[in-house]
Design a protein around this motif. Structure first.
Motif, PDB file in Angstrom:
ATOM      1  N   CYS A 169       0.813  -1.225   0.000  1.00  0.00           N
ATOM      2  CA  CYS A 169       0.000   0.000   0.000  1.00  0.00           C
ATOM      3  C   CYS A 169       0.845   1.273   0.000  1.00  0.00           C
ATOM      4  N   GLY A 170       2.022   1.200   0.613  1.00  0.00           N
ATOM      5  CA  GLY A 170       2.867   2.383   0.675  1.00  0.00           C
ATOM      6  C   GLY A 170       3.787   2.509  -0.525  1.00  0.00           C
ATOM      7  N   MET A 171       4.668   1.545  -0.676  1.00  0.00           N
ATOM      8  CA  MET A 171       5.675   1.618  -1.727  1.00  0.00           C
ATOM      9  C   MET A 171       5.083   1.476  -3.121  1.00  0.00           C
ATOM     10  N   GLU A 172       4.140   0.520  -3.283  1.00  0.00           N
ATOM     11  CA  GLU A 172       3.620   0.291  -4.642  1.00  0.00           C
ATOM     12  C   GLU A 172       2.375   1.109  -4.938  1.00  0.00           C
ATOM     13  N   TRP A 173       1.347   1.009  -4.092  1.00  0.00           N
ATOM     14  CA  TRP A 173       0.085   1.688  -4.412  1.00  0.00           C
ATOM     15  C   TRP A 173       0.236   3.203  -4.345  1.00  0.00           C
ATOM     16  N   TRP A 174       0.868   3.708  -3.274  1.00  0.00           N
ATOM     17  CA  TRP A 174       0.946   5.153  -3.083  1.00  0.00           C
ATOM     18  C   TRP A 174       2.115   5.787  -3.841  1.00  0.00           C
ATOM     19  N   MET A 175       3.303   5.205  -3.704  1.00  0.00           N
ATOM     20  CA  MET A 175       4.502   5.825  -4.272  1.00  0.00           C
ATOM     21  C   MET A 175       4.837   5.334  -5.671  1.00  0.00           C
ATOM     22  N   SER A 176       4.148   4.278  -6.119  1.00  0.00           N
ATOM     23  CA  SER A 176       4.427   3.680  -7.440  1.00  0.00           C
ATOM     24  C   SER A 176       5.895   3.303  -7.578  1.00  0.00           C
ATOM     25  N   GLY A 236     -12.291  19.080  -7.593  1.00  0.00           N
ATOM     26  CA  GLY A 236     -11.294  19.862  -6.871  1.00  0.00           C
ATOM     27  C   GLY A 236      -9.968  20.004  -7.584  1.00  0.00           C
ATOM     28  N   MET A 237      -9.584  18.965  -8.336  1.00  0.00           N
ATOM     29  CA  MET A 237      -8.273  18.993  -8.981  1.00  0.00           C
ATOM     30  C   MET A 237      -8.360  19.043 -10.503  1.00  0.00           C
ATOM     31  N   GLY A 238      -9.578  18.935 -11.008  1.00  0.00           N
ATOM     32  CA  GLY A 238      -9.751  19.019 -12.457  1.00  0.00           C
ATOM     33  C   GLY A 238      -9.189  17.844 -13.227  1.00  0.00           C
ATOM     34  N   ARG A 239      -9.089  16.683 -12.584  1.00  0.00           N
ATOM     35  CA  ARG A 239      -8.558  15.487 -13.273  1.00  0.00           C
ATOM     36  C   ARG A 239      -9.711  14.706 -13.882  1.00  0.00           C
ATOM     37  N   PRO A 240      -9.540  14.187 -15.071  1.00  0.00           N
ATOM     38  CA  PRO A 240     -10.616  13.405 -15.691  1.00  0.00           C
ATOM     39  C   PRO A 240     -10.772  12.056 -15.006  1.00  0.00           C
ATOM     40  N   LEU A 241     -11.996  11.619 -14.793  1.00  0.00           N
ATOM     41  CA  LEU A 241     -12.230  10.310 -14.178  1.00  0.00           C
ATOM     42  C   LEU A 241     -12.193   9.227 -15.244  1.00  0.00           C
ATOM     43  N   VAL A 242     -10.995   8.924 -15.708  1.00  0.00           N
ATOM     44  CA  VAL A 242     -10.796   7.880 -16.708  1.00  0.00           C
ATOM     45  C   VAL A 242      -9.695   6.954 -16.221  1.00  0.00           C
ATOM     46  N   GLY A 243      -9.746   5.709 -16.684  1.00  0.00           N
ATOM     47  CA  GLY A 243      -8.846   4.685 -16.179  1.00  0.00           C
ATOM     48  C   GLY A 243      -7.381   4.919 -16.444  1.00  0.00           C
ATOM     49  N   ASP A 244      -7.028   5.725 -17.474  1.00  0.00           N
ATOM     50  CA  ASP A 244      -5.617   5.942 -17.764  1.00  0.00           C
ATOM     51  C   ASP A 244      -5.029   7.118 -16.983  1.00  0.00           C
ATOM     52  N   ASP A 245      -5.850   7.753 -16.128  1.00  0.00           N
ATOM     53  CA  ASP A 245      -5.331   8.776 -15.239  1.00  0.00           C
ATOM     54  C   ASP A 245      -4.671   8.082 -14.049  1.00  0.00           C
ATOM     55  N   ALA A 246      -3.464   8.485 -13.693  1.00  0.00           N
ATOM     56  CA  ALA A 246      -2.682   7.772 -12.678  1.00  0.00           C
ATOM     57  C   ALA A 246      -3.392   7.699 -11.327  1.00  0.00           C
ATOM     58  N   LEU A 247      -3.980   8.805 -10.877  1.00  0.00           N
ATOM     59  CA  LEU A 247      -4.638   8.806  -9.573  1.00  0.00           C
ATOM     60  C   LEU A 247      -5.942   8.027  -9.592  1.00  0.00           C
ATOM     61  N   VAL A 248      -6.709   8.162 -10.670  1.00  0.00           N
ATOM     62  CA  VAL A 248      -7.948   7.398 -10.795  1.00  0.00           C
ATOM     63  C   VAL A 248      -7.641   5.910 -10.856  1.00  0.00           C
ATOM     64  N   ASP A 249      -6.578   5.567 -11.563  1.00  0.00           N
ATOM     65  CA  ASP A 249      -6.172   4.175 -11.684  1.00  0.00           C
ATOM     66  C   ASP A 249      -5.893   3.563 -10.315  1.00  0.00           C
ATOM     67  N   SER A 253      -8.160   0.368  -8.147  1.00  0.00           N
ATOM     68  CA  SER A 253      -7.341  -0.842  -8.141  1.00  0.00           C
ATOM     69  C   SER A 253      -7.718  -1.714  -6.945  1.00  0.00           C
ATOM     70  N   TYR A 254      -7.488  -3.008  -7.088  1.00  0.00           N
ATOM     71  CA  TYR A 254      -7.808  -3.948  -6.016  1.00  0.00           C
ATOM     72  C   TYR A 254      -6.841  -3.841  -4.847  1.00  0.00           C
ATOM     73  N   THR A 255      -5.715  -3.161  -5.042  1.00  0.00           N
ATOM     74  CA  THR A 255      -4.756  -2.980  -3.953  1.00  0.00           C
ATOM     75  C   THR A 255      -4.949  -1.649  -3.231  1.00  0.00           C
ATOM     76  N   SER A 256      -5.994  -0.920  -3.579  1.00  0.00           N
ATOM     77  CA  SER A 256      -6.292   0.311  -2.848  1.00  0.00           C
ATOM     78  C   SER A 256      -6.542  -0.027  -1.385  1.00  0.00           C
ATOM     79  N   PRO A 257      -5.893   0.665  -0.444  1.00  0.00           N
ATOM     80  CA  PRO A 257      -6.136   0.387   0.984  1.00  0.00           C
ATOM     81  C   PRO A 257      -7.603   0.477   1.362  1.00  0.00           C
ATOM     82  N   LEU A 258      -8.334   1.424   0.764  1.00  0.00           N
ATOM     83  CA  LEU A 258      -9.751   1.564   1.074  1.00  0.00           C
ATOM     84  C   LEU A 258     -10.547   0.360   0.577  1.00  0.00           C
ATOM     85  N   CYS A 259     -10.165  -0.174  -0.571  1.00  0.00           N
ATOM     86  CA  CYS A 259     -10.834  -1.373  -1.104  1.00  0.00           C
ATOM     87  C   CYS A 259     -10.563  -2.575  -0.211  1.00  0.00           C
TER      88      CYS A 259
END
Length: 366
Positions: A169-176, A236-249, A253-259
């Motif tokens: 969750c830290g190294m991979e999900w958050w920091m990539s 708030g940030m003006g990012r498109p809600l599409v799968g190829d956006d890094a934050l939306v991706d 994801s199934y490794t999202s801590p919230l998921c």
């Protein structure tokens, strides 16, 4: 069938229906998730701008459905996988039955052309289904994982999980910082979920002993927070809600801590429900994996999605919602009925042969 196999089958048949009901719920989540694959399954910019309340509800339901895959793997860890030759071969037969069966159906109905290349592909369920491939590896690794779980102390086990999820969750999900978990589409991600559920089942802790209503609130809150973060990204940030956006991706994801938190909370909620043994729930739950194999075969997947899109485009929202629910429930029930054929073929024709081979192998190894 050997005496041990008969005993195991009897134990499964008498299994309490609370987690079996969760297995059904998880598969329904997955089926609803697969109804819409476009735009990361999230509302488009047009919908967000014109119908914000509807978009919020859509995003929340999307995050709820996202938990289905993690829940399915957590259930395997909760009960522990105890593979045998018979069960592993049965798993492959199940995959081939639906992969080749659905291909044959579309060829016979002239919705697909026959080719040896396509037939060869459908004989390899680990390639046809990403989940099947990762799950088979989890099954094969389960004896090693179980041995570690049985030998490790609670402190050692807990420390391992803390380090694992720090990296996941830290190294991979958050920091990539790596991509080994592939957003949850990998056996490595499955191993983490499997061990997490084993820890909960064997050791638990105060956080596992909350009243069921709090588990349900955590589930609803975690998924709602995921949806809220998606909407903050858009407004708030003006990012498109599409799968190829890094934050939306990351959010979808199934490794999202919230998921993961939401999935585990729902597992805890259902583990505390006292249902006893309800035969029809266990009967439906026994075919839940077959439901995945049928509707997610890649030719069937296209038709499933196209039908969902047609319903959404040609009917008003309340009507389309009812029709989509009917579609999902209808596919689940139809697959359960088809699955009885698969079970009989295995039981009458293949299980005795595999059982004999297994006995011979065990005898030689001794």
């Amino acid at each position: 069938m050997s005496t041990s196999s008969t005993t195991s089958a009897l134990a499964r048949a008498q299994r309490s229906s609370n987690i079996e009901l969760l297995r059904i719920v998880a598969m329904l989540f997955i089926m609803f998730l697969h109804l819409n694959r476009e735009n990361a399954g999230l509302p488009s910019a047009t919908v967000l701008g014109e119908q914000p309340i509807y978009a919020m509800l859509w995003s929340w339901i999307r995050m709820i459905n996202l938990t289905g895959v993690d829940i399915f793997v957590l259930i395997s860890g909760y009960f522990a996988i105890r593979p045998r030759v018979n069960s592993v071969v049965s798993l492959f037969f199940q995959g081939i039955f639906y992969s080749v069966g659905m291909y044959a159906f579309w060829v016979l109905t002239k919705q697909a052309d026959f080719s040896l290349g396509e037939l060869s592909m459908h004989l390899k369920p680990m390639k046809v289904y990403w989940f099947f491939g990762s799950y088979v590896w989890l099954v094969l690794l389960a004896p090693v994982l179980n041995r570690y779980v049985e030998s490790a102390t609670k402190r050692e086990f807990g420390l391992f999980l803390a380090v694992y999820y720090f990296f996941a969750c830290g190294m991979e999900w958050w920091m990539s910082a790596s991509s080994e978990l592939q957003r949850g589409y990998s056996v490595l991600a499955f191993i983490g979920l499997y061990l997490l559920a084993r820890y909960v089942r064997l050791h638990g802790g105060r956080w596992c002993e909350l009243a069921p209503r709090y588990d349900l609130l955590i589930f609803l809150g975690s998924t709602a927070l995921s949806a809220l973060l998606a909407l903050v990204l858009f407004w708030g940030m003006g990012r498109p809600l599409v799968g190829d956006d890094a934050l939306v991706d990351r959010l979808v994801s199934y490794t999202s801590p919230l998921c993961i938190v939401a999935s585990l909370s729902l597992l805890l909620f259902f583990s505390k429900i006292k249902l006893g043994h309800i035969r029809w729930i266990n009967w439906l739950a026994a075919s839940s994996f077959s439901v995945y194999l049928l509707h997610e075969e890649y030719l069937t997947r296209d038709h499933y999605g196209a039908l969902a899109n047609y319903i959404g485009d040609h009917y008003a929202k309340p009507v389309s919602l009812l029709l989509l629910m009917a579609l999902v429930l209808g596919v689940y029930l139809a697959t359960t009925l088809i699955d009885q054929v698969r079970k009989q073929v295995w039981k009458l024709l293949l299980a005795p042969v595999i059982g004999w081979i297994e006995s011979a192998l065990v005898g030689r190894l001794k």
